[in-house]
Write a protein that holds these residues in place. Structure first.
Motif, mmCIF file in Angstrom:
data_model
loop_
_atom_site.group_PDB
_atom_site.id
_atom_site.type_symbol
_atom_site.label_atom_id
_atom_site.label_comp_id
_atom_site.label_asym_id
_atom_site.label_seq_id
_atom_site.Cartn_x
_atom_site.Cartn_y
_atom_site.Cartn_z
ATOM 1 N N ALA A 42 7.418 -13.045 -21.551
ATOM 2 C CA ALA A 42 7.030 -12.540 -22.867
ATOM 3 C C ALA A 42 7.828 -13.272 -23.950
ATOM 4 N N ALA A 43 7.209 -13.488 -25.080
ATOM 5 C CA ALA A 43 7.869 -14.163 -26.196
ATOM 6 C C ALA A 43 9.092 -13.369 -26.638
ATOM 7 N N GLY A 44 10.154 -14.074 -26.978
ATOM 8 C CA GLY A 44 11.360 -13.440 -27.501
ATOM 9 C C GLY A 44 12.334 -12.930 -26.460
ATOM 10 N N THR A 45 12.041 -13.138 -25.173
ATOM 11 C CA THR A 45 12.942 -12.643 -24.128
ATOM 12 C C THR A 45 14.118 -13.573 -23.887
ATOM 13 N N GLY A 46 13.993 -14.810 -24.310
ATOM 14 C CA GLY A 46 15.070 -15.770 -24.095
ATOM 15 C C GLY A 46 15.115 -16.326 -22.684
ATOM 16 N N VAL A 47 14.081 -16.101 -21.909
ATOM 17 C CA VAL A 47 14.040 -16.601 -20.534
ATOM 18 C C VAL A 47 13.944 -18.127 -20.562
ATOM 19 N N PRO A 48 14.793 -18.814 -19.783
ATOM 20 C CA PRO A 48 14.719 -20.281 -19.725
ATOM 21 C C PRO A 48 13.347 -20.749 -19.232
ATOM 22 N N LYS A 49 12.960 -21.955 -19.601
ATOM 23 C CA LYS A 49 11.668 -22.525 -19.182
ATOM 24 C C LYS A 49 11.629 -22.810 -17.687
ATOM 25 N N THR A 50 12.802 -23.073 -17.095
ATOM 26 C CA THR A 50 12.896 -23.258 -15.645
ATOM 27 C C THR A 50 14.100 -22.478 -15.128
ATOM 28 N N LEU A 51 13.976 -22.035 -13.888
ATOM 29 C CA LEU A 51 15.074 -21.335 -13.215
ATOM 30 C C LEU A 51 15.338 -22.025 -11.887
ATOM 31 N N THR A 52 16.633 -22.113 -11.531
ATOM 32 C CA THR A 52 17.052 -22.748 -10.289
ATOM 33 C C THR A 52 17.637 -21.682 -9.369
ATOM 34 N N VAL A 53 17.127 -21.594 -8.146
ATOM 35 C CA VAL A 53 17.580 -20.575 -7.195
ATOM 36 C C VAL A 53 19.021 -20.837 -6.788
ATOM 37 N N ARG A 54 19.872 -19.823 -6.978
ATOM 38 C CA ARG A 54 21.261 -19.859 -6.506
ATOM 39 C C ARG A 54 21.337 -19.243 -5.115
ATOM 40 N N ILE A 70 21.357 -17.515 -14.701
ATOM 41 C CA ILE A 70 21.515 -16.082 -14.995
ATOM 42 C C ILE A 70 22.737 -15.558 -14.242
ATOM 43 N N PRO A 71 23.893 -15.448 -14.911
ATOM 44 C CA PRO A 71 25.129 -15.105 -14.208
ATOM 45 C C PRO A 71 25.376 -13.610 -13.985
ATOM 46 N N ASP A 72 24.649 -12.738 -14.712
ATOM 47 C CA ASP A 72 25.013 -11.314 -14.630
ATOM 48 C C ASP A 72 23.793 -10.403 -14.773
ATOM 49 N N ARG A 73 24.049 -9.098 -14.651
ATOM 50 C CA ARG A 73 22.988 -8.101 -14.703
ATOM 51 C C ARG A 73 22.264 -8.084 -16.061
ATOM 52 N N THR A 74 22.987 -8.298 -17.144
ATOM 53 C CA THR A 74 22.362 -8.308 -18.468
ATOM 54 C C THR A 74 21.314 -9.411 -18.549
ATOM 55 N N GLY A 75 21.670 -10.583 -18.088
ATOM 56 C CA GLY A 75 20.708 -11.687 -18.064
ATOM 57 C C GLY A 75 19.548 -11.395 -17.135
ATOM 58 N N ALA A 76 19.853 -10.762 -16.002
ATOM 59 C CA ALA A 76 18.805 -10.428 -15.033
ATOM 60 C C ALA A 76 17.799 -9.452 -15.633
ATOM 61 N N GLU A 77 18.262 -8.522 -16.443
ATOM 62 C CA GLU A 77 17.374 -7.552 -17.076
ATOM 63 C C GLU A 77 16.347 -8.260 -17.962
ATOM 64 N N SER A 78 16.751 -9.351 -18.606
ATOM 65 C CA SER A 78 15.819 -10.064 -19.490
ATOM 66 C C SER A 78 14.705 -10.766 -18.715
ATOM 67 N N LEU A 79 14.892 -10.941 -17.400
ATOM 68 C CA LEU A 79 13.889 -11.629 -16.582
ATOM 69 C C LEU A 79 12.737 -10.726 -16.144
ATOM 70 N N ARG A 80 12.895 -9.416 -16.291
ATOM 71 C CA ARG A 80 11.878 -8.473 -15.797
ATOM 72 C C ARG A 80 10.491 -8.863 -16.304
ATOM 73 N N GLY A 81 9.543 -8.974 -15.352
ATOM 74 C CA GLY A 81 8.165 -9.324 -15.700
ATOM 75 C C GLY A 81 7.884 -10.818 -15.747
ATOM 76 N N THR A 82 8.914 -11.638 -15.626
ATOM 77 C CA THR A 82 8.734 -13.085 -15.664
ATOM 78 C C THR A 82 7.989 -13.560 -14.424
ATOM 79 N N LYS A 83 7.060 -14.482 -14.618
ATOM 80 C CA LYS A 83 6.331 -15.084 -13.500
ATOM 81 C C LYS A 83 7.000 -16.411 -13.154
ATOM 82 N N LEU A 84 7.116 -16.681 -11.861
ATOM 83 C CA LEU A 84 7.674 -17.936 -11.370
ATOM 84 C C LEU A 84 6.546 -18.800 -10.816
ATOM 85 N N PHE A 85 6.506 -20.053 -11.255
ATOM 86 C CA PHE A 85 5.471 -20.991 -10.833
ATOM 87 C C PHE A 85 6.105 -22.197 -10.158
#
Length: 173
Positions: A42-54, A70-85
């Motif tokens: 969703a717009a405004g969530t601040g989710v990076p354009k790409t994510l790398t699996v740790r 995404i180092p912590d729970r706060t960052g993880a919360e912003s990912l809710r609903g994000t689709k991975l392609f």
């Protein structure tokens, strides 16, 4: 072509892990550490354009992922609903992705219109097509060759040979 491989759910730990709803049949191979995924959020969530699996692991039947970005729970919360392609390989095995199936018109074997495919429900034991019947009711159809013998992506159609009573279940009859 990019294909949907997961949708991110809720945070799981203080270290940035999240639950994911899988859209792949090979999570262990797909989510290896270092794998990268394009995101859609969703717009405004601040989710990076790409994510790398740790890290990636199964826990009580649920897959948990953590990402380098995404180092912590706060960052993880912003990912809710994000689709991975992920990029679909040119030599990918035969198979169907949700994006291939959604929007196909469903017909019975005699050629009568049943409705439109609106989703693919991925299950642990079996996937199901979600079919919006012509009367607006949604039915889940086991995605097996005996019931779904024909999928014609270029023709935008699928044939569903439903056993007697399957649609009655969806209608609560």
């Amino acid at each position: 072509m990019n294909v949907l491989v997961a949708r991110i759910g809720k945070p799981h730990s203080l270290h940035g892990e999240v639950t994911v709803r899988l859209h792949t049949d090979d999570p262990a191979g797909r989510f290896a550490p270092g794998a990268t995924f394009a995101t859609q959020a969703a717009a405004g969530t601040g989710v990076p354009k790409t994510l790398t699996v740790r890290t990636a692991r199964a826990h009580n039947g649920v897959w948990l992922l953590a990402f380098d970005e995404i180092p912590d729970r706060t960052g993880a919360e912003s990912l809710r609903g994000t689709k991975l392609f992920a990029e679909q390989a040119d030599d990918a095995e035969d198979g169907w992705y949700e994006d291939d199936l959604v929007g196909l018109t469903a017909y019975d074997p005699s050629g009568a219109v049943l409705g439109v495919i609106v989703a693919l429900a991925v299950g642990a034991a079996q996937d199901r097509l979600v079919l919006r019947l012509s009367d607006g009711v949604e039915a889940q159809i086991p995605f097996v060759e005996a019931i779904v013998p024909t999928i014609d992506i270029p023709g935008s159609r699928v044939v569903i040979d439903a056993p007697a009573g399957l649609f009655d279940l969806a209608r609560g009859l």
